[in-house]
Structure formats: C-alpha cells, structure tokens
Design a protein around this motif. Sequence first.
Motif, PDB file in Angstrom:
ATOM      1  N   TRP A 281       0.898  -1.234  -0.045  1.00  0.00           N
ATOM      2  CA  TRP A 281       0.159  -0.165   0.094  1.00  0.00           C
ATOM      3  C   TRP A 281       0.944   1.457   0.014  1.00  0.00           C
ATOM      4  O   TRP A 281       0.518   2.201  -0.778  1.00  0.00           O
ATOM      5  CB  TRP A 281      -0.804   0.047   1.137  1.00  0.00           C
ATOM      6  CG  TRP A 281      -1.926   1.307   1.223  1.00  0.00           C
ATOM      7  CD1 TRP A 281      -2.955   1.429   0.573  1.00  0.00           C
ATOM      8  CD2 TRP A 281      -1.506   2.331   1.885  1.00  0.00           C
ATOM      9  NE1 TRP A 281      -3.523   2.552   0.931  1.00  0.00           N
ATOM     10  CE2 TRP A 281      -2.576   3.314   1.801  1.00  0.00           C
ATOM     11  CE3 TRP A 281      -0.346   2.996   2.891  1.00  0.00           C
ATOM     12  CZ2 TRP A 281      -2.599   4.442   2.420  1.00  0.00           C
ATOM     13  CZ3 TRP A 281      -0.522   4.166   3.431  1.00  0.00           C
ATOM     14  CH2 TRP A 281      -1.495   4.765   3.403  1.00  0.00           C
TER      15      TRP A 281
ATOM     16  N   LYS B 191      -7.136  -0.556  -8.005  1.00  0.00           N
ATOM     17  CA  LYS B 191      -7.597   0.867  -7.584  1.00  0.00           C
ATOM     18  C   LYS B 191      -8.619   0.317  -6.610  1.00  0.00           C
ATOM     19  O   LYS B 191      -9.072   1.043  -5.525  1.00  0.00           O
ATOM     20  CB  LYS B 191      -8.248   1.606  -8.594  1.00  0.00           C
ATOM     21  CG  LYS B 191      -7.354   2.294  -9.660  1.00  0.00           C
ATOM     22  CD  LYS B 191      -7.955   3.086 -10.674  1.00  0.00           C
ATOM     23  CE  LYS B 191      -6.766   3.908 -11.485  1.00  0.00           C
ATOM     24  NZ  LYS B 191      -7.412   4.936 -12.472  1.00  0.00           N
ATOM     25  N   GLY B 192      -9.803  -0.607  -7.074  1.00  0.00           N
ATOM     26  CA  GLY B 192     -10.848  -0.913  -6.111  1.00  0.00           C
ATOM     27  C   GLY B 192     -10.354  -1.433  -4.958  1.00  0.00           C
ATOM     28  O   GLY B 192     -10.969  -1.438  -3.682  1.00  0.00           O
ATOM     29  N   GLN B 193      -9.165  -2.340  -4.843  1.00  0.00           N
ATOM     30  CA  GLN B 193      -8.565  -2.817  -3.269  1.00  0.00           C
ATOM     31  C   GLN B 193      -7.777  -1.664  -2.644  1.00  0.00           C
ATOM     32  O   GLN B 193      -8.021  -1.700  -1.447  1.00  0.00           O
ATOM     33  CB  GLN B 193      -7.663  -3.779  -3.770  1.00  0.00           C
ATOM     34  CG  GLN B 193      -7.925  -5.122  -4.506  1.00  0.00           C
ATOM     35  CD  GLN B 193      -6.885  -5.930  -4.949  1.00  0.00           C
ATOM     36  OE1 GLN B 193      -5.758  -5.461  -5.345  1.00  0.00           O
ATOM     37  NE2 GLN B 193      -7.065  -7.201  -4.969  1.00  0.00           N
ATOM     38  N   LEU B 194      -7.236  -0.560  -3.495  1.00  0.00           N
ATOM     39  CA  LEU B 194      -7.013   0.597  -2.671  1.00  0.00           C
ATOM     40  C   LEU B 194      -7.949   1.298  -1.858  1.00  0.00           C
ATOM     41  O   LEU B 194      -7.836   1.691  -0.775  1.00  0.00           O
ATOM     42  CB  LEU B 194      -6.011   1.408  -3.378  1.00  0.00           C
ATOM     43  CG  LEU B 194      -4.752   0.766  -3.939  1.00  0.00           C
ATOM     44  CD1 LEU B 194      -4.231   1.740  -5.103  1.00  0.00           C
ATOM     45  CD2 LEU B 194      -4.012   0.787  -2.867  1.00  0.00           C
ATOM     46  N   LYS B 195      -9.210   1.503  -2.791  1.00  0.00           N
ATOM     47  CA  LYS B 195     -10.475   2.095  -2.091  1.00  0.00           C
ATOM     48  C   LYS B 195     -10.874   1.203  -0.826  1.00  0.00           C
ATOM     49  O   LYS B 195     -11.259   1.934  -0.019  1.00  0.00           O
ATOM     50  CB  LYS B 195     -11.492   2.151  -3.266  1.00  0.00           C
ATOM     51  CG  LYS B 195     -10.998   3.064  -4.326  1.00  0.00           C
ATOM     52  CD  LYS B 195     -12.324   3.446  -5.366  1.00  0.00           C
ATOM     53  CE  LYS B 195     -11.823   4.423  -6.082  1.00  0.00           C
ATOM     54  NZ  LYS B 195     -13.116   4.585  -7.270  1.00  0.00           N
ATOM     55  N   GLU B 196     -10.668  -0.063  -0.832  1.00  0.00           N
ATOM     56  CA  GLU B 196     -11.177  -0.943   0.407  1.00  0.00           C
ATOM     57  C   GLU B 196     -10.381  -0.653   1.468  1.00  0.00           C
ATOM     58  O   GLU B 196     -10.843  -0.586   2.556  1.00  0.00           O
ATOM     59  CB  GLU B 196     -11.155  -2.340  -0.126  1.00  0.00           C
ATOM     60  CG  GLU B 196     -12.419  -2.561  -1.037  1.00  0.00           C
ATOM     61  CD  GLU B 196     -12.430  -4.088  -1.634  1.00  0.00           C
ATOM     62  OE1 GLU B 196     -11.392  -4.869  -1.236  1.00  0.00           O
ATOM     63  OE2 GLU B 196     -13.271  -4.518  -2.543  1.00  0.00           O
TER      64      GLU B 196
ATOM     65  N   ASP C  19      -8.719   2.013   2.120  1.00  0.00           N
ATOM     66  CA  ASP C  19      -9.193   3.404   2.434  1.00  0.00           C
ATOM     67  C   ASP C  19     -10.345   3.376   3.281  1.00  0.00           C
ATOM     68  O   ASP C  19     -10.286   4.019   4.211  1.00  0.00           O
ATOM     69  CB  ASP C  19      -9.276   4.320   1.326  1.00  0.00           C
ATOM     70  CG  ASP C  19      -7.848   4.913   0.622  1.00  0.00           C
ATOM     71  OD1 ASP C  19      -6.918   4.826   1.359  1.00  0.00           O
ATOM     72  OD2 ASP C  19      -7.955   5.380  -0.534  1.00  0.00           O
ATOM     73  N   ALA C  20     -11.111   2.460   3.006  1.00  0.00           N
ATOM     74  CA  ALA C  20     -12.228   2.411   3.899  1.00  0.00           C
ATOM     75  C   ALA C  20     -12.306   1.916   5.156  1.00  0.00           C
ATOM     76  O   ALA C  20     -12.627   2.315   6.360  1.00  0.00           O
ATOM     77  CB  ALA C  20     -13.628   1.556   2.974  1.00  0.00           C
TER      78      ALA C  20
ATOM     79  N   PRO D 282      -9.233   5.029   7.128  1.00  0.00           N
ATOM     80  CA  PRO D 282      -9.597   6.509   6.457  1.00  0.00           C
ATOM     81  C   PRO D 282      -8.402   7.262   6.808  1.00  0.00           C
ATOM     82  O   PRO D 282      -8.015   7.463   8.003  1.00  0.00           O
ATOM     83  CB  PRO D 282     -10.936   6.777   6.904  1.00  0.00           C
ATOM     84  CG  PRO D 282     -11.368   5.592   7.584  1.00  0.00           C
ATOM     85  CD  PRO D 282     -10.262   4.956   8.040  1.00  0.00           C
TER      86      PRO D 282
END
Length: 324
Positions: free
Chosen positions: A268, A301-306, A308-309, A312
């Motif tokens: 990450w 990108k989807g995994q990076l957003k997860e 971040d969730a 945060p």
Amino acid sequence: MKYTNLGRSGLVVGRLGLGTMNFGLHTPEPEAHAIMNLALDKGVNLFDTANTYGAQLGEGVTERIIGNWLAEDPARRDQIVLATKVYGMMGLKPNSGRLSAFHVRKACEDSLRRLRTDHIDLLQVHHIDRTTPWEETWQALDLLVAQGKVTYIGTSNFAGWHLTKAQEHARRRSTPGPVSEQSVYNLLERTVELEVLPACRNYGIGLLPYSPLHGGLLGGAVLRGTADGRAAEPKSVKQLKRHHDRIAAYEKWCADLGLPPARVALAWLLHQPGVTAPILGPRVAEQLDQGLAALKVSLEKGQLKELDALFPGPGGPAPEAYAW
C-alpha cells in the motif's frame, strides 16, 4: 529490486530501504551482519541508521555494528547508500545534542569514526531544533558537504512548514537543501497526507516512511494472538486494543486476498504518490525476506479504495481535508 531516484536528486535507491534500529538492541551483531548480507544480495542499497540507535547513551552501538560489517569487506561501502542521523543526545553535556553548529560537526565526525568510513551519503536531521537558528544549522551542514564528509542532506520528523522553512533557507544560501524526509507513515497513521506529503511532492523531497507496520500492528498482531517485538511495547499494546476490530477486519481482508498483512501494508505504501522507499526494520533475516516480497504485490484501484475504507486518511491534503 526496483529502483528510483531519491526525491529530485540524481541518487538512485531501492524502493525498500533497510532500517537498522533493532541492531544491537534486539538483534545481536552476528545476526545483524547476516541481515545486511542478505539485503545487499537482494539489491537493497539504502542502509538507514542513526547515531542514537542501540539504546546505550553516547555509544552509537548500531553505527559501530555497521562499521564493523563494512570493515569486513571494504568493497561493500560503494555498493550502499549509507544514511545516518544527527540531533539526539549523545551524552549528558549541554552541547551533546540538537542542531548547533558545534554538535552537528562533532556528531558527524563521531559517526564517521564509528561507521569506519570517510563520508556519509545521506545525513538526516533527526528532528527539528526549536532553539537553533536555521542559518546556523545550514552553515554547519553546508560545510560538511563542502568538506566531502556528507553528500546529501535529509530531514526526519518534520512538519510541512518545517520542510518549507528548511528548503527556503537553503535556497537563500544557493544550496540544494533536503532531498528526503523520513516520517512515520502507514495505514494506521496517515497524518503526513495533510501537509508533509504535499510539501515533499512540491519541493521534490523523497518521502522515506518509517514504521510501515506501525510497530508490528499491521503485521498480523491479532492473528498471532500474542504480542511480540515492538508490538509488545506498552504503547503498541494500547494501540492494538484501540484498533483491534479494525485490524482484525484488515487481517481477514488480507487472508481473503491470500497475502500476509505485512506484505499488503508495505505494498500500500509503495502505491502512494511521493513515497520513495519505506524503511524496513527487521529483527531477523526472515522478516527482511517477507518485506521484500511486497515489491511483487500490485494492488488494484478497487482494492486501494477498500483499504481506504478500512483505514480512512485525513481526507486528502490540507486545506481541502477539513475546509474547501
């Protein structure tokens, strides 16, 4: 190993650096030498230390361990980018620490002697000094560069405005200023995204994140069921209790992905713009091998957003993170 430039400089370093904070404190000298041998074999060329590492006031234990390793084979010296730090107290006398010209000169000379070398590739100011004028500190640093004892200057634990002040003072002296900043940065601690990281990117200062696993908490602390290493320290135990559910969810997310938590945490960081090289701090050679495996992990990108969730950040750079 993958390589990149250290900030705006022409110096090339690996995307992961070797941190030596455990050498002499938790890792005996023979094992420390073995870890450095492995790091060199794997293509790691950034070796990071500090004059205060080793937990014995004024002894520079870790620097001595590295110096002994370099002396075993002088050819090793030109294969690594040797980084150390100045600021911490090295004795009980009034001028045994901080960033006065007096201490900067003496600390550098002492580090050179312990490291058994004639130059330091990256001398990092370990902390801001609220009592010494920047003009005085830069004069001392510029002199060390002019004398060939230091090649590049870096900083550590600076706020964004400290970086700006340091860079602008250097600019007025017609000197390059810092090429790197070493800050704590990981999934659990993302404060640098507010101002430090934007300042680094603006000035071309390479960010070298330390504590990439947040003292071991992102390395599978819940899964292990018992704390070890830095994760066993009172501060880390308190942090684990505070973030237990979130870390547990993270470990499950990593398990579903089929990857160890430590590897994902490092990957990450490698995906974050402005990051040059996270600093690994292995206690044993196996931890170094595990860390280097992060270079092969590509997060979508989807995994990076997860992620971040789950963890945060502050909401991006200032002021948009809290205003508009």
